[in-house]
Design a protein around this motif. Structure first.
Motif, PDB file in Angstrom:
ATOM      1  N   PRO A   1      17.123 -59.134 -23.321  1.00  0.00           N
ATOM      2  CA  PRO A   1      17.128 -57.743 -22.857  1.00  0.00           C
ATOM      3  C   PRO A   1      16.177 -56.848 -23.646  1.00  0.00           C
ATOM      4  CG  PRO A   1      19.371 -58.581 -22.980  1.00  0.00           C
ATOM      5  CD  PRO A   1      18.480 -59.627 -23.599  1.00  0.00           C
ATOM      6  N   MET A   2      16.091 -57.055 -24.961  1.00  0.00           N
ATOM      7  CA  MET A   2      15.189 -56.246 -25.787  1.00  0.00           C
ATOM      8  C   MET A   2      13.746 -56.368 -25.291  1.00  0.00           C
ATOM      9  SD  MET A   2      14.331 -56.629 -29.868  1.00  0.00           S
ATOM     10  CE  MET A   2      13.414 -58.150 -29.596  1.00  0.00           C
ATOM     11  N   ASN A   3      13.330 -57.580 -24.974  1.00  0.00           N
ATOM     12  CA  ASN A   3      11.968 -57.775 -24.468  1.00  0.00           C
ATOM     13  C   ASN A   3      11.752 -57.084 -23.131  1.00  0.00           C
ATOM     14  OD1 ASN A   3      11.143 -59.239 -26.676  1.00  0.00           O
ATOM     15  ND2 ASN A   3      10.445 -60.995 -25.503  1.00  0.00           N
ATOM     16  N   ASN A   4      12.793 -57.037 -22.286  1.00  0.00           N
ATOM     17  CA  ASN A   4      12.669 -56.324 -21.022  1.00  0.00           C
ATOM     18  C   ASN A   4      12.492 -54.830 -21.243  1.00  0.00           C
ATOM     19  OD1 ASN A   4      14.811 -58.716 -19.629  1.00  0.00           O
ATOM     20  ND2 ASN A   4      12.795 -58.288 -18.817  1.00  0.00           N
ATOM     21  N   PHE A   5      13.191 -54.269 -22.232  1.00  0.00           N
ATOM     22  CA  PHE A   5      13.012 -52.853 -22.549  1.00  0.00           C
ATOM     23  C   PHE A   5      11.591 -52.595 -23.068  1.00  0.00           C
ATOM     24  CE2 PHE A   5      17.779 -52.996 -23.511  1.00  0.00           C
ATOM     25  CZ  PHE A   5      18.103 -52.647 -22.214  1.00  0.00           C
ATOM     26  N   ILE A   6      11.115 -53.483 -23.928  1.00  0.00           N
ATOM     27  CA  ILE A   6       9.760 -53.334 -24.463  1.00  0.00           C
ATOM     28  C   ILE A   6       8.741 -53.409 -23.334  1.00  0.00           C
ATOM     29  CG2 ILE A   6       7.996 -54.395 -25.933  1.00  0.00           C
ATOM     30  CD1 ILE A   6      10.274 -55.288 -27.794  1.00  0.00           C
ATOM     31  N   LEU A   7       8.912 -54.374 -22.431  1.00  0.00           N
ATOM     32  CA  LEU A   7       7.992 -54.507 -21.298  1.00  0.00           C
ATOM     33  C   LEU A   7       8.021 -53.250 -20.441  1.00  0.00           C
ATOM     34  CD1 LEU A   7       6.086 -56.144 -19.464  1.00  0.00           C
ATOM     35  CD2 LEU A   7       8.130 -57.061 -18.321  1.00  0.00           C
ATOM     36  N   GLY A   8       9.221 -52.714 -20.180  1.00  0.00           N
ATOM     37  CA  GLY A   8       9.325 -51.499 -19.378  1.00  0.00           C
ATOM     38  C   GLY A   8       8.571 -50.340 -20.005  1.00  0.00           C
TER      39      GLY A   8
END
Length: 415
Positions: free
Chosen positions: A176-183
């Motif tokens: 999930p952290m990587n998805n937030f960073i990507l967003g």
């Protein structure tokens, strides 16, 4: 075709970024990652890296996974009496156990396996030419599973459950952290590509083509001071004044240079119960404005998604959910509208995926994180049986949710 390519690209990037978070921090925690897969179903490409991780590209572009060794994550079972073949290294240790008839090695030793321990004592026992034999297995040996997939064996010291609780927690949170960073990164890219971010605090606006103000002879930037004598100081006050203005509006405004005020009478466009005058917020074009704007758009998207999830939990309505078919339809629409629409959809889906995966459902990352936190507080893990029942309940819930979402997609598409 353009919609399909866009769908595969968006879905693929989201999955790779999400799973890479799990992959990277699993390795940092000392957990053996046996496979990093993009897609589901039959594999169409595979590569085994020097560290023993198998990288695969699978046929169906509907997800992906990181296969970590250990209880509750991944184990290879060998049936008693299974016909196999053993390969040996220069030290005389078993370097590969072949359980598949798809891979043939003429130099390997045929064996009917009667028992094995690939976690602790690292040995395999079986019948060779009718005689019972036992062979020591190398720590880094591989096993070819029945479908032809070759992965590392998983001794106890590299299994998921034997990593530190904080290492496991970070491994679970990293997706999930990587998805937030990507967003955040994609929203920031959008801010730079569109030349700035919307300024909702100013009463200077951009005139839209073919809107009521454009038809009144205005273009570019305008500064609006009043609508029907109601003051306008920012986007919110403009919206309130427009909705209260009625079918004819008198605007006090000036052109972009702001040198002279004038009154313009327009007939707003009506859509449903809303009035539109054909303007959008002005743009802040400074470097730091764009950078901060990317974070602001990501926050607004996350807040909107969290609010929608809260409302869905308080007032359950599965008809509001959408799955891969809905995402495909959105991807097709975004592809027709251009790059910025595609990037906006990707950023929003990335934030959505991150938030959804943090829900405390055992089959999701959030459920695993909750178990990690409970273990940290108790200073000991739950019993394997208890954790197994909890995970099974989570899997059942997710299966029901998947069925409901898929049915919604089918109904929306074909009925």
């Amino acid at each position: 075709m353009q919609g399909l390519i866009t769908f595969i690209a968006i879905f693929g990037i989201l999955v790779i970024i999400h799973e890479f978070g799990h992959f990277y921090f699993a390795k940092r925690a000392g957990i053996l990652v046996r496979e990093f897969a993009v897609g589901m179903g039959p594999k169409i490409f595979s590569h085994t890296a020097a560290d023993g991780t198998l990288y695969t590209l699978r046929l169906l572009p509907l997800g992906g996974y990181v296969r970590m060794a250990g209880w509750g994550e991944d184990k290879t079972e060998i049936r008693t009496g299974h016909s196999a073949s053993l390969s040996f290294n220069e030290k005389g240790l078993v370097s590969r156990i072949n359980l598949s008839d798809r891979v043939v090695d003429q130099t390997a030793l045929p064996i009917a396996i009667t028992s094995y321990d690939l976690e602790d004592s690292l040995e395999v026992m079986g019948l060779v030419a009718g005689e019972s034999k036992s062979y020591a297995v190398d720590q880094n040996a591989t096993i070819i599973e029945e479908d032809g997939t070759e992965v590392r064996i998983a001794p106890l010291d590299v299994q998921y459950q034997n990593a530190s609780v904080w290492g496991r927690l970070m491994t679970n949170f990293a997706g999930p952290m990587n998805n937030f960073i990507l967003g955040i990164v994609v929203f920031t890219l959008i801010a730079f590509l569109q030349g700035g971010v919307r300024d909702y605090t100013s009463n200077t606006f951009l005139v839209a083509d073919n809107g009521p103000l454009s038809q009144a002879g205005l273009s570019g930037q305008v500064t609006i001071y009043q609508i029907n004598h109601q003051p306008v100081t920012d986007w919110e006050s403009l919206s309130q004044a427009v909705q209260a203005g009625g079918s004819t509006m008198v605007l006090e405004l000036s052109d972009g240079d702001g040198t002279s005020k004038k009154e313009v009478t327009i007939t707003p466009k009506q859509e449903d119960d809303r009035y539109l005058i054909g303007v959008s917020p002005d743009l802040k074009t400074g470097f730091w404005d764009k950078l901060k704007g990317g974070f602001a758009m990501a926050w607004e998207s996350a807040f909107a998604i969290a609010t929608a999830l809260k409302n869905l939990i308080l007032k359950p309505d599965v008809t509001k959910l959408g799955g891969p078919i809905a995402i495909y339809q959105m991807s097709s629409s975004a592809a027709k509208e251009g790059l910025l629409s595609v990037l906006t959809l990707m950023a929003m889906l990335s934030m959505n995926l991150g938030i959804f995966n943090l829900l405390p459902i055992p089959a999701l990352d959030g459920g695993k994180i909750l178990l990690n936190i409970i273990e940290a507080i108790r200073k000991k893990p739950l019993k394997q049986e208890t954790e197994g029942y909890i995970t099974l309940a989570g899997v059942a819930l997710m299966l029901l949710l998947t069925i409901a979402v898929t049915w919604n997609d089918i109904v929306r598409t074909f009925f």
